[in-house]
Design a protein around this motif. Structure first.
Motif, PDB file in Angstrom:
ATOM      1  N   THR A 289      -5.006   5.344   7.274  1.00 19.51           N
ATOM      2  CA  THR A 289      -6.005   4.543   6.567  1.00 19.51           C
ATOM      3  C   THR A 289      -5.896   4.734   5.055  1.00 19.51           C
ATOM      4  O   THR A 289      -6.108   3.787   4.288  1.00 19.51           O
ATOM      5  CB  THR A 289      -7.442   4.884   7.024  1.00 19.51           C
ATOM      6  OG1 THR A 289      -7.743   6.250   6.727  1.00 19.51           O
ATOM      7  CG2 THR A 289      -7.597   4.649   8.513  1.00 19.51           C
ATOM      8  N   GLN A 290      -5.567   5.941   4.624  1.00 19.73           N
ATOM      9  CA  GLN A 290      -5.379   6.194   3.187  1.00 19.73           C
ATOM     10  C   GLN A 290      -4.209   5.372   2.650  1.00 19.73           C
ATOM     11  O   GLN A 290      -4.285   4.799   1.564  1.00 19.73           O
ATOM     12  CB  GLN A 290      -5.147   7.685   2.942  1.00 19.73           C
ATOM     13  CG  GLN A 290      -6.363   8.554   3.211  1.00 19.73           C
ATOM     14  CD  GLN A 290      -6.024  10.034   3.302  1.00 19.73           C
ATOM     15  OE1 GLN A 290      -4.892  10.450   3.009  1.00 19.73           O
ATOM     16  NE2 GLN A 290      -6.978  10.841   3.722  1.00 19.73           N
ATOM     17  N   PHE A 291      -3.140   5.334   3.423  1.00 22.95           N
ATOM     18  CA  PHE A 291      -1.969   4.544   3.032  1.00 22.95           C
ATOM     19  C   PHE A 291      -2.332   3.063   2.954  1.00 22.95           C
ATOM     20  O   PHE A 291      -1.967   2.369   2.007  1.00 22.95           O
ATOM     21  CB  PHE A 291      -0.835   4.755   4.041  1.00 22.95           C
ATOM     22  CG  PHE A 291       0.364   3.881   3.800  1.00 22.95           C
ATOM     23  CD1 PHE A 291       1.371   4.285   2.934  1.00 22.95           C
ATOM     24  CD2 PHE A 291       0.494   2.648   4.437  1.00 22.95           C
ATOM     25  CE1 PHE A 291       2.477   3.477   2.701  1.00 22.95           C
ATOM     26  CE2 PHE A 291       1.591   1.838   4.213  1.00 22.95           C
ATOM     27  CZ  PHE A 291       2.587   2.257   3.339  1.00 22.95           C
ATOM     28  N   ALA A 292      -3.050   2.564   3.962  1.00 25.79           N
ATOM     29  CA  ALA A 292      -3.418   1.147   4.006  1.00 25.79           C
ATOM     30  C   ALA A 292      -4.303   0.762   2.820  1.00 25.79           C
ATOM     31  O   ALA A 292      -4.187  -0.344   2.278  1.00 25.79           O
ATOM     32  CB  ALA A 292      -4.128   0.833   5.316  1.00 25.79           C
TER      33      ALA A 292
ATOM     34  N   TYR B 161      -2.346  -1.660   0.338  1.00 28.92           N
ATOM     35  CA  TYR B 161      -2.737  -3.043   0.612  1.00 28.92           C
ATOM     36  C   TYR B 161      -4.197  -3.360   0.295  1.00 28.92           C
ATOM     37  O   TYR B 161      -4.604  -4.523   0.367  1.00 28.92           O
ATOM     38  CB  TYR B 161      -2.499  -3.377   2.094  1.00 28.92           C
ATOM     39  CG  TYR B 161      -1.151  -2.962   2.617  1.00 28.92           C
ATOM     40  CD1 TYR B 161       0.030  -3.386   1.995  1.00 28.92           C
ATOM     41  CD2 TYR B 161      -1.043  -2.137   3.736  1.00 28.92           C
ATOM     42  CE1 TYR B 161       1.270  -3.002   2.480  1.00 28.92           C
ATOM     43  CE2 TYR B 161       0.200  -1.756   4.230  1.00 28.92           C
ATOM     44  CZ  TYR B 161       1.341  -2.178   3.593  1.00 28.92           C
ATOM     45  OH  TYR B 161       2.568  -1.790   4.090  1.00 28.92           O
ATOM     46  N   GLY B 162      -4.982  -2.336  -0.016  1.00 27.35           N
ATOM     47  CA  GLY B 162      -6.399  -2.565  -0.261  1.00 27.35           C
ATOM     48  C   GLY B 162      -7.196  -2.821   1.004  1.00 27.35           C
ATOM     49  O   GLY B 162      -8.309  -3.351   0.940  1.00 27.35           O
ATOM     50  N   PHE B 163      -6.667  -2.423   2.177  1.00 27.64           N
ATOM     51  CA  PHE B 163      -7.363  -2.599   3.451  1.00 27.64           C
ATOM     52  C   PHE B 163      -8.311  -1.420   3.675  1.00 27.64           C
ATOM     53  O   PHE B 163      -7.880  -0.262   3.692  1.00 27.64           O
ATOM     54  CB  PHE B 163      -6.380  -2.666   4.620  1.00 27.64           C
ATOM     55  CG  PHE B 163      -5.448  -3.844   4.587  1.00 27.64           C
ATOM     56  CD1 PHE B 163      -5.747  -4.973   3.841  1.00 27.64           C
ATOM     57  CD2 PHE B 163      -4.267  -3.827   5.322  1.00 27.64           C
ATOM     58  CE1 PHE B 163      -4.892  -6.071   3.817  1.00 27.64           C
ATOM     59  CE2 PHE B 163      -3.401  -4.914   5.305  1.00 27.64           C
ATOM     60  CZ  PHE B 163      -3.710  -6.035   4.545  1.00 27.64           C
ATOM     61  N   ASP B 164      -9.577  -1.699   3.874  1.00 25.24           N
ATOM     62  CA  ASP B 164     -10.573  -0.656   4.134  1.00 25.24           C
ATOM     63  C   ASP B 164     -10.725  -0.498   5.649  1.00 25.24           C
ATOM     64  O   ASP B 164     -11.615  -1.080   6.256  1.00 25.24           O
ATOM     65  CB  ASP B 164     -11.909  -1.027   3.474  1.00 25.24           C
ATOM     66  CG  ASP B 164     -12.941   0.087   3.596  1.00 25.24           C
ATOM     67  OD1 ASP B 164     -12.550   1.223   3.933  1.00 25.24           O
ATOM     68  OD2 ASP B 164     -14.134  -0.188   3.369  1.00 25.24           O
TER      69      ASP B 164
END
Length: 263
Positions: free
Chosen positions: A142-145, A149-152
């Motif tokens: 999730t940190q990478f995303a 990509y700005g995905f929360d």
């Protein structure tokens, strides 16, 4: 300053070669072998890591992306993390996960709008260990995303584990399959409609754990919701492909698995 002092008092040595300075030196990190895009079921090459249409089962993911081959080095890293209490190894895992994810073109589409679901531990085992390794890996993803990509994305405990079965690492192939039958239950409190679910595990071997988790989730959604989410999975490691002889003949089998580009 504090980190330097801790390194002096409690020096860290590479798990691969024993060199001081970190859990995985740059030389040993090069021993990690990236996976190739393959079918979750038959283990033959498949574009985008998709499960072949001829191999699809109710318990198989749409895509399964293990990041690295489960070599002796991978086994030693996971052993020391899970069973020896080297909790700060998670920084090493974060580095190799983010490095690998950045080289897989399918990752952006895979994680977009996904609910991240770590494979759970039974509460007894988690209390003994003090953490769930799959949850830690899920949070790294999730940190990478978010950064890339700005995905929360949210890590959701969608599954409970009902029994503390024996360790899969010490089981035979048949035992791995029977060990996980009926061990998961949906956490209905947090279950909701979602377009995609990404199951995260540390190591995939036979795929029995992931398959049982998918079967549990799919059954619940088929009974309680009008639509089924797309279910994918990701793992840090997976064993070398054995290539199921019943695989679709149209899919080529590589003669030298280690030389094929993963992206």
């Amino acid at each position: 300053m504090l980190k330097t002092l801790l390194n002096l008092l409690f020096p860290v040595f590479c798990i691969g070669c024993g060199k001081s300075g970190g859990w995985l030196c740059s030389r040993c990190a090069k021993r990690l072998i990236p996976t190739v895009p393959e079918c979750f079921v038959c283990r033959r090459i498949s574009g985008g890591y998709r499960t072949h249409t001829t191999c699809v089962r109710p318990s198989s993911p749409t895509r399964a992306i293990p990041l690295w081959r489960y070599s002796d080095l991978g086994r030693d890293l996971m052993r020391d993390f899970k069973f020896k209490g080297y909790f700060d190894l998670q920084s090493t895992f974060a580095a190799i996960i983010k490095q690998r994810l950045s080289h897989i073109p399918e990752i952006r589409e895979l994680v977009k709008e996904s609910t991240i679901v770590p494979i759970p531990l039974h509460r007894t085992r988690q209390n003994e260990r003090g953490f769930n390794q799959s949850e830690i890996l899920a949070r790294i993803i999730t940190q990478f995303a978010w950064k890339e990509y700005g995905f929360d994305l949210k890590v959701v405990p969608l599954l409970h584990k009902l029994s503390a079965n024996q360790h899969q690492s010490s089981s035979t192939v048949e035992e791995r399959r029977t060990n996980v039958k009926g061990v998961y239950q949906m956490n209905e409190i947090v279950a909701k409609d979602c377009p995609k679910i990404l199951i995260v595990d540390d190591v995939i071997t036979t795929g029995s754990t992931v398959s049982e988790a998918i079967a549990t989730i799919s059954e619940w959604y088929s009974i309680n919701r009008s639509t089924q989410p797309e279910i994918n999975c990701m793992a840090l490691f997976r064993g070398r492909a054995y290539f199921n002889k019943r695989a679709a003949p149209s899919q080529p089998v590589p003669t030298d698995y280690s030389t094929i580009s993963a992206s």
